[in-house]
Design a protein around this motif. Sequence first.
Motif, short mmCIF file in Angstrom:
data_model
loop_
_atom_site.label_atom_id
_atom_site.label_comp_id
_atom_site.label_asym_id
_atom_site.label_seq_id
_atom_site.Cartn_x
_atom_site.Cartn_y
_atom_site.Cartn_z
N ARG A 83 -3.48 2.28 -6.91
CA ARG A 83 -3.28 1.45 -8.09
C ARG A 83 -1.84 1.53 -8.58
N GLU A 85 0.82 2.10 -6.75
CA GLU A 85 1.63 1.32 -5.80
C GLU A 85 1.44 -0.17 -6.04
N ARG A 86 0.20 -0.59 -6.25
CA ARG A 86 -0.07 -2.00 -6.53
C ARG A 86 0.61 -2.45 -7.82
N PHE A 87 0.61 -1.58 -8.84
CA PHE A 87 1.28 -1.90 -10.10
C PHE A 87 2.77 -2.15 -9.87
N GLU A 89 4.28 -3.00 -7.06
CA GLU A 89 4.48 -4.20 -6.25
C GLU A 89 4.21 -5.48 -7.03
N GLU A 90 3.10 -5.50 -7.76
CA GLU A 90 2.67 -6.74 -8.42
C GLU A 90 3.31 -6.96 -9.78
N VAL A 91 3.68 -5.90 -10.46
CA VAL A 91 4.21 -6.05 -11.81
C VAL A 91 5.71 -5.74 -11.86
N ASP A 93 8.05 -4.90 -9.47
CA ASP A 93 8.94 -5.58 -8.52
C ASP A 93 9.11 -7.06 -8.88
N ARG A 94 8.03 -7.72 -9.24
CA ARG A 94 8.12 -9.13 -9.65
C ARG A 94 8.96 -9.28 -10.92
#
Length: 121
Positions: A83, A85-87, A89-91, A93-94
């Motif tokens: 979670r 890592e996903r945070f 990448e999705e939040v 980094d964007r």
Amino acid sequence: MFHDQSPIYQQIAEGIKNDIISGALKEEEQVMSTNQYAAFYRINPATAAKGFQLLTDEGILYKKRGIGMFVSPNARETLLEQRRERFFEEVVDRMLTEANQIGIPLEDIASRIQSRRGDRS
């Protein structure tokens, strides 16, 4: 409990992951059987089994032959790391890509985050 945005078996897997992260399900704790799960939520047992298989494939659940499915050791930490890592990448980094495109300095982002964190302390 279920919505139309993703397949039910994926929602089942995500729900169990959330229960592990929240502590509602502990490591080495037995989870409902696929038949119990299917009966409780009134879904096809094959759908429940597919959700459980996803978790088994990811190493989040494991099967004790003749007994049932259990939460794997270190499952919570594994899920938290996924979670996190996903945070990023999705939040994060964007956000950084967008900030760079529109000219927001990193210092301004850090300042805003710091001030918002202070609001919630």
